[in-house]
Design a protein around this motif. Structure first.
Motif, short mmCIF file in Angstrom:
data_model
loop_
_atom_site.label_atom_id
_atom_site.label_comp_id
_atom_site.label_asym_id
_atom_site.label_seq_id
_atom_site.Cartn_x
_atom_site.Cartn_y
_atom_site.Cartn_z
N CYS A 110 96.20 54.95 64.24
CA CYS A 110 95.52 55.31 65.49
C CYS A 110 96.54 55.69 66.55
O CYS A 110 97.49 54.95 66.81
N MET A 111 96.34 56.84 67.18
CA MET A 111 97.28 57.32 68.17
C MET A 111 96.72 57.24 69.59
O MET A 111 97.43 57.50 70.55
N ALA A 112 95.46 56.89 69.71
CA ALA A 112 94.83 56.82 71.03
C ALA A 112 95.14 55.50 71.71
O ALA A 112 95.28 54.46 71.07
N ILE A 113 95.24 55.53 73.04
CA ILE A 113 95.49 54.33 73.83
C ILE A 113 94.28 54.00 74.70
O ILE A 113 93.77 52.89 74.67
N LEU A 114 93.80 54.97 75.46
CA LEU A 114 92.63 54.74 76.32
C LEU A 114 91.41 54.40 75.46
O LEU A 114 91.18 55.02 74.42
N PRO A 115 90.65 53.38 75.87
CA PRO A 115 89.50 52.93 75.07
C PRO A 115 88.54 54.05 74.67
O PRO A 115 88.12 54.12 73.51
N GLU A 116 88.21 54.92 75.61
CA GLU A 116 87.25 55.98 75.29
C GLU A 116 87.79 56.94 74.23
O GLU A 116 87.04 57.46 73.40
N LEU A 117 89.11 57.15 74.24
CA LEU A 117 89.72 58.03 73.23
C LEU A 117 89.82 57.33 71.88
O LEU A 117 89.74 57.98 70.83
N GLN A 118 90.00 56.00 71.89
CA GLN A 118 89.99 55.27 70.62
C GLN A 118 88.63 55.42 69.93
O GLN A 118 88.55 55.63 68.72
N LYS A 119 87.58 55.33 70.72
CA LYS A 119 86.22 55.46 70.16
C LYS A 119 85.99 56.87 69.62
O LYS A 119 85.46 57.04 68.51
N VAL A 120 86.41 57.87 70.36
CA VAL A 120 86.26 59.26 69.91
C VAL A 120 87.05 59.51 68.63
O VAL A 120 86.57 60.18 67.70
N THR A 121 88.26 58.95 68.58
CA THR A 121 89.10 59.14 67.40
C THR A 121 88.40 58.67 66.13
O THR A 121 88.41 59.36 65.11
N GLU A 122 87.78 57.49 66.21
CA GLU A 122 87.09 56.95 65.03
C GLU A 122 85.75 57.64 64.78
O GLU A 122 85.49 58.11 63.68
N ARG A 123 84.92 57.69 65.80
CA ARG A 123 83.55 58.18 65.59
C ARG A 123 83.46 59.68 65.28
O ARG A 123 82.63 60.10 64.48
N SER A 124 84.33 60.47 65.90
CA SER A 124 84.19 61.92 65.78
C SER A 124 85.26 62.59 64.93
O SER A 124 85.05 63.71 64.46
N ILE A 125 86.42 61.93 64.74
CA ILE A 125 87.52 62.61 64.05
C ILE A 125 87.83 61.99 62.69
O ILE A 125 87.82 62.68 61.68
#
Length: 392
Positions: A110-125
């Motif tokens: 996982c490369m995302a730090i901000l919570p909202e980007l962590q969620k997008v990384t998993e759910r959408s990518i």
């Protein structure tokens, strides 16, 4: 006006087509493993990939640790070139590469730090079939949360839906278990298979048992024999920032340089320090700071003053006064503190060798990026023995 409408319609259509292509790329890989956590993500990503490769699986992995890398099916690596700061959009390009190679599994750090980007990384990518959470530590405070609980909540946003989740973080097992249940995800299907002391000795660097246990757990779940997985893990190339001890001999003196730069939160650093501090009586702590990590510098200043007893404390990097003020306020003796901001790597090395006794431990901590990497490179190029390991 009509031209604007047509342009907008074309843009939306192109975006939709790109997303559908990405979803097909993701679904072309039957096993997708998403590794998240405060510390150890790169190591666990590499260990899982190595264990699966050893069993003959076609695997590609992507790390974003000390140096972002794509690790191919044969274990070879290619640095990931970036323009500007890291962006989760690079995962879309990564899956395009993966789709063409028709692999059995992909492991993504996982490369995302901000919570909202962590969620997008998993759910959408990534849309992982297996999620992994290494641990929760007080890192990226403010960006991920202002407490361990908030950081744990942020990390939990990458727990996959209707999948499997592995974690060795004991303090927040209940939180992760409840989140997994809501998402209809199985949590820690079996007790994690921790490695024995003898199995740990076969690693040519200082690896953490929890990291190996997570990797073994995932491999076991995927049907890989323990011995086969461990054989691959022992041979795997570690991340450039992995914890190592480099032994240097100069003018009849032995210096053991410990690269702990990758563990840059107080809790992780203290764990490592407790494991190595008894190796030699003479200890020098080298801290590299960054101007854009002031909160971290203050944390480290308090840590070394209260919990890390050494003969000297050498501070380098940028905006070192944030660290110095914090350390002095916490009680660190001023005469033990040496400000090397603006000095060259050569000068830092010479200062350390001048201070060294017959046997000296040098503990390098703080930030690895840029100058931390230069320090590590300079020291390791002079090491007679690289990856001089200890039992942990």
């Amino acid at each position: 006006m009509i031209f604007v409408f047509i342009l907008l319609a074309l843009t939306i259509t192109a975006g939709l087509f790109e997303y559908l292509y990405h979803i097909n790329s993701v679904k072309s890989v039957p096993v997708r493993i998403h590794v998240n956590g405060s510390r150890g993500k790169s190591s666990v990503t590499r260990l899982i990939a190595a264990g699966l490769r050893a069993a003959g699986k076609k695997v590609i992995a992507k790390t974003t640790g000390s140096a972002p890398m794509i690790i191919f099916e044969d274990g070879s690596e290619e640095p990931l070139s970036r323009r500007g700061k890291p962006n989760i959009k690079e995962l879309v390009d990564f899956f395009r590469i993966v789709r063409k190679r028709k692999v059995d599994a992909v492991i993504v750090e996982c490369m995302a730090i901000l919570p909202e980007l962590q969620k997008v990384t998993e759910r959408s990518i990534v849309k992982s079939t297996i999620g992994v959470i290494t641990n929760v530590r007080p890192d990226h405070i403010g960006e991920m949360g202002n407490s361990l609980k908030e950081i744990a909540e942020a990390i939990s946003l990458t727990i996959p839906r209707k999948a499997v989740l592995f974690s060795s973080e004991n303090r927040f097992l209940d939180l992760f278990r409840k989140k997994a249940q809501l998402l209809k995800t199985q949590f820690n299907p079996e007790e994690l298979p921790f490695p024995t002391a003898q199995e740990m000795k076969s690693f040519p660097y200082l690896e953490h048992r929890e990291n190996v246990a997570l990797a073994l757990g995932v491999c076991k779940f995927l049907g890989i024999e323990r011995e086969t997985a461990l054989e691959g893990m022992h041979k795997a190339e570690p991340d450039i920032g992995v914890l190592r001890i480099h032994r240097i001999e100069e003018d009849g003196r032995v210096i053991e340089f410990i690269n702990a730069f990758s563990a840059n939160d107080p809790e992780s650093i203290n764990v490592i320090w407790d494991r190595v501090k008894k190796r030699h009586e003479k200890k020098i702590i080298l801290i590299n700071t960054r101007r854009d990590r002031i909160i971290r510098s203050k944390q480290l200043g308090e840590l070394v003053a209260k919990k890390m007893k050494a003969s000297s404390y050498l501070v380098t990097g940028s905006y070192v006064r944030a660290f110095i003020r914090s350390a002095l306020k916490a009680g660190l003796p001023r005469e033990k503190l040496i400000n090397l901001e603006g000095n060259t790597v050569e000068k830092i090395y010479r200062t350390i060798t001048d201070f060294a006794d017959r046997k000296t431990l040098v503990f390098a901590m703080g930030n690895f990026v840029n100058f931390g990497w230069e320090i590590t490179k300079y020291f390791t190029e002079r090491a007679e023995e690289i990856a001089y390991s200890v039992e942990i």
